[in-house]
Design a protein around this motif. Structure first.
Motif, PDB file in Angstrom:
ATOM      1  N   LEU A  61       0.849  -1.196   0.000  1.00  6.28           N
ATOM      2  CA  LEU A  61       0.000   0.000   0.000  1.00  6.28           C
ATOM      3  C   LEU A  61       0.882   1.243   0.000  1.00  6.28           C
ATOM      4  CD1 LEU A  61      -3.095   0.639   0.133  1.00  6.28           C
ATOM      5  CD2 LEU A  61      -2.775   0.984   2.586  1.00  6.28           C
ATOM      6  N   TYR A  62       0.642   2.149  -0.951  1.00  3.97           N
ATOM      7  CA  TYR A  62       1.507   3.311  -1.146  1.00  3.97           C
ATOM      8  C   TYR A  62       0.666   4.565  -1.349  1.00  3.97           C
ATOM      9  CZ  TYR A  62       5.028  -0.270  -1.986  1.00  3.97           C
ATOM     10  OH  TYR A  62       5.856  -1.352  -1.839  1.00  3.97           O
ATOM     11  N   GLY A  71       5.939  20.874   3.205  1.00  7.14           N
ATOM     12  CA  GLY A  71       6.379  19.517   2.932  1.00  7.14           C
ATOM     13  C   GLY A  71       5.237  18.650   2.439  1.00  7.14           C
ATOM     14  N   PRO A  72       5.447  17.333   2.361  1.00  9.68           N
ATOM     15  CA  PRO A  72       4.408  16.433   1.853  1.00  9.68           C
ATOM     16  C   PRO A  72       3.211  16.364   2.792  1.00  9.68           C
ATOM     17  CG  PRO A  72       6.280  15.182   2.695  1.00  9.68           C
ATOM     18  CD  PRO A  72       6.696  16.615   2.689  1.00  9.68           C
ATOM     19  N   LEU A  73       2.026  16.350   2.217  1.00 12.63           N
ATOM     20  CA  LEU A  73       0.795  16.266   2.995  1.00 12.63           C
ATOM     21  C   LEU A  73       0.414  14.806   3.210  1.00 12.63           C
ATOM     22  CD1 LEU A  73      -1.284  19.028   1.170  1.00 12.63           C
ATOM     23  CD2 LEU A  73      -0.115  19.231   3.367  1.00 12.63           C
ATOM     24  N   PRO A  74      -0.137  14.475   4.374  1.00 13.43           N
ATOM     25  CA  PRO A  74      -0.575  13.091   4.615  1.00 13.43           C
ATOM     26  C   PRO A  74      -1.797  12.768   3.763  1.00 13.43           C
ATOM     27  CG  PRO A  74      -1.259  14.491   6.426  1.00 13.43           C
ATOM     28  CD  PRO A  74      -0.382  15.344   5.546  1.00 13.43           C
ATOM     29  N   PRO A  75      -2.028  11.505   3.493  1.00  6.58           N
ATOM     30  CA  PRO A  75      -3.196  11.133   2.698  1.00  6.58           C
ATOM     31  C   PRO A  75      -4.483  11.284   3.502  1.00  6.58           C
ATOM     32  CG  PRO A  75      -2.079   9.176   3.494  1.00  6.58           C
ATOM     33  CD  PRO A  75      -1.214  10.343   3.879  1.00  6.58           C
ATOM     34  N   ALA A  76      -5.584  11.490   2.804  1.00  8.95           N
ATOM     35  CA  ALA A  76      -6.892  11.547   3.451  1.00  8.95           C
ATOM     36  C   ALA A  76      -7.247  10.171   3.990  1.00  8.95           C
ATOM     37  CB  ALA A  76      -7.950  12.001   2.449  1.00  8.95           C
ATOM     38  N   ASP A  77      -7.906  10.146   5.152  1.00  8.12           N
ATOM     39  CA  ASP A  77      -8.290   8.871   5.762  1.00  8.12           C
ATOM     40  C   ASP A  77      -9.082   7.993   4.799  1.00  8.12           C
ATOM     41  OD1 ASP A  77      -7.040   9.595   8.093  1.00  8.12           O
ATOM     42  OD2 ASP A  77      -8.879  10.001   9.213  1.00  8.12           O
ATOM     43  N   ALA A  78     -10.006   8.609   4.063  1.00 13.02           N
ATOM     44  CA  ALA A  78     -10.849   7.826   3.153  1.00 13.02           C
ATOM     45  C   ALA A  78     -10.019   7.170   2.059  1.00 13.02           C
ATOM     46  CB  ALA A  78     -11.934   8.717   2.544  1.00 13.02           C
ATOM     47  N   GLN A  79      -8.969   7.864   1.595  1.00 16.24           N
ATOM     48  CA  GLN A  79      -8.088   7.281   0.582  1.00 16.24           C
ATOM     49  C   GLN A  79      -7.332   6.081   1.145  1.00 16.24           C
ATOM     50  OE1 GLN A  79      -6.843   7.901  -2.664  1.00 16.24           O
ATOM     51  NE2 GLN A  79      -8.584   9.208  -3.134  1.00 16.24           N
ATOM     52  N   VAL A  80      -6.805   6.234   2.363  1.00 10.38           N
ATOM     53  CA  VAL A  80      -6.039   5.153   2.983  1.00 10.38           C
ATOM     54  C   VAL A  80      -6.918   3.940   3.226  1.00 10.38           C
ATOM     55  CG1 VAL A  80      -4.707   4.475   5.016  1.00 10.38           C
ATOM     56  CG2 VAL A  80      -4.427   6.770   4.061  1.00 10.38           C
ATOM     57  N   VAL A  81      -8.066   4.164   3.839  1.00 10.09           N
ATOM     58  CA  VAL A  81      -8.956   3.056   4.190  1.00 10.09           C
ATOM     59  C   VAL A  81      -9.499   2.381   2.932  1.00 10.09           C
ATOM     60  CG1 VAL A  81     -11.142   2.468   5.288  1.00 10.09           C
ATOM     61  CG2 VAL A  81      -9.535   3.996   6.440  1.00 10.09           C
ATOM     62  N   GLY A  82      -9.890   3.187   1.947  1.00 12.43           N
ATOM     63  CA  GLY A  82     -10.400   2.615   0.711  1.00 12.43           C
ATOM     64  C   GLY A  82      -9.364   1.759   0.006  1.00 12.43           C
ATOM     65  N   GLY A  83      -8.101   2.214  -0.003  1.00  9.34           N
ATOM     66  CA  GLY A  83      -7.044   1.435  -0.612  1.00  9.34           C
ATOM     67  C   GLY A  83      -6.765   0.153   0.150  1.00  9.34           C
ATOM     68  N   PHE A  84      -6.803   0.234   1.466  1.00 14.14           N
ATOM     69  CA  PHE A  84      -6.536  -0.940   2.301  1.00 14.14           C
ATOM     70  C   PHE A  84      -7.635  -1.992   2.141  1.00 14.14           C
ATOM     71  CE2 PHE A  84      -6.878  -3.052   6.514  1.00 14.14           C
ATOM     72  CZ  PHE A  84      -5.639  -3.669   6.532  1.00 14.14           C
ATOM     73  N   LEU A  85      -8.887  -1.536   2.143  1.00 19.79           N
ATOM     74  CA  LEU A  85     -10.014  -2.462   2.069  1.00 19.79           C
ATOM     75  C   LEU A  85     -10.342  -2.910   0.649  1.00 19.79           C
ATOM     76  CD1 LEU A  85     -12.555  -0.807   4.555  1.00 19.79           C
ATOM     77  CD2 LEU A  85     -11.239  -2.895   4.946  1.00 19.79           C
TER      78      LEU A  85
END
Length: 203
Positions: A61-62, A71-85
């Motif tokens: 997962l990237y 600097g770099p912004l963290p990913p949105a929670d929905a993007q992270v969770v959607g990619g993981f699931l």
């Protein structure tokens, strides 16, 4: 859109650069999303992580970070969770949201709940921990009625004065639309929560 795969005769440097050009800033990718675009995906992923074009969140997962002046912004929670699931059917929120219901709760929680149909357990994704909980039903978005019911479901887990919160909750019931509250209790309430609300209504 992601571009077409690198040609087998293309140099490794050009192939990695070509893959980097296909990335959309802010998006979360799974390895298999990028494998279609590379003839040596693991090597290219290592190179892109080393140069900061990608951030590794978990195995396979990237995240392609957006850049800001800080600097770099963290990913949105929905993007992270959607990619993981590999799914879009989930609800992400912090228990701190219970404070908006008006029951005197004040604690702030450094954790994130994910109600979903696929995974259960605490997973570290990037620099964050997500508490995945499998639920048969949950709303598409937070509502006051859902938060009220869910707070009662999870009261024993919260760092609050349980008796004080229950007293406030009982007094708060008449302020809700009775139909919406009943619907939320039926759809999302635990057995104990539904029983408690019935007892309050009959008292």
């Amino acid at each position: 859109m992601l571009s077409t795969p690198a040609h087998p005769s293309e140099s490794p440097y050009k192939a990695a650069a070509r893959l980097a050009d296909s990335l959309k800033a802010g998006r979360v990718y799974r390895r298999e999303d990028l494998a279609r675009l590379s003839t040596a995906v693991d090597r290219h992923l290592r190179e892109l992580v080393a140069t900061g074009k990608l951030k590794k969140l978990a195995q396979g997962l990237y995240h392609a970070p957006k850049q800001s002046s800080f600097g770099p912004l963290p990913p949105a929670d929905a993007q992270v969770v959607g990619g993981f699931l590999r799914d879009k059917d989930f609800l992400v929120f912090s228990p701190s949201a219970y404070n908006a219901v008006g029951l005197g709760t004040t604690q702030l929680y450094n954790r994130t709940l994910v109600y979903n149909h696929k995974r259960h357990g605490v997973f570290r994704l990037g620099n964050r921990q997500f508490d995945f909980r499998m639920k048969p039903r949950f709303p598409k978005k937070l509502t006051p009625e859902f938060l009220f019911v869910d707070l009662l479901n999870n009261l024993d887990e919260l760092a609050e004065d349980r008796d004080a919160v229950l007293l406030q909750a009982r007094n708060k019931v008449p302020t809700f639309d009775s139909t919406r509250l009943q619907r939320a209790a039926t759809s999302f309430g635990s057995v104990a929560t539904r029983k408690r609300l019935r007892e309050w209504a009959d008292a």
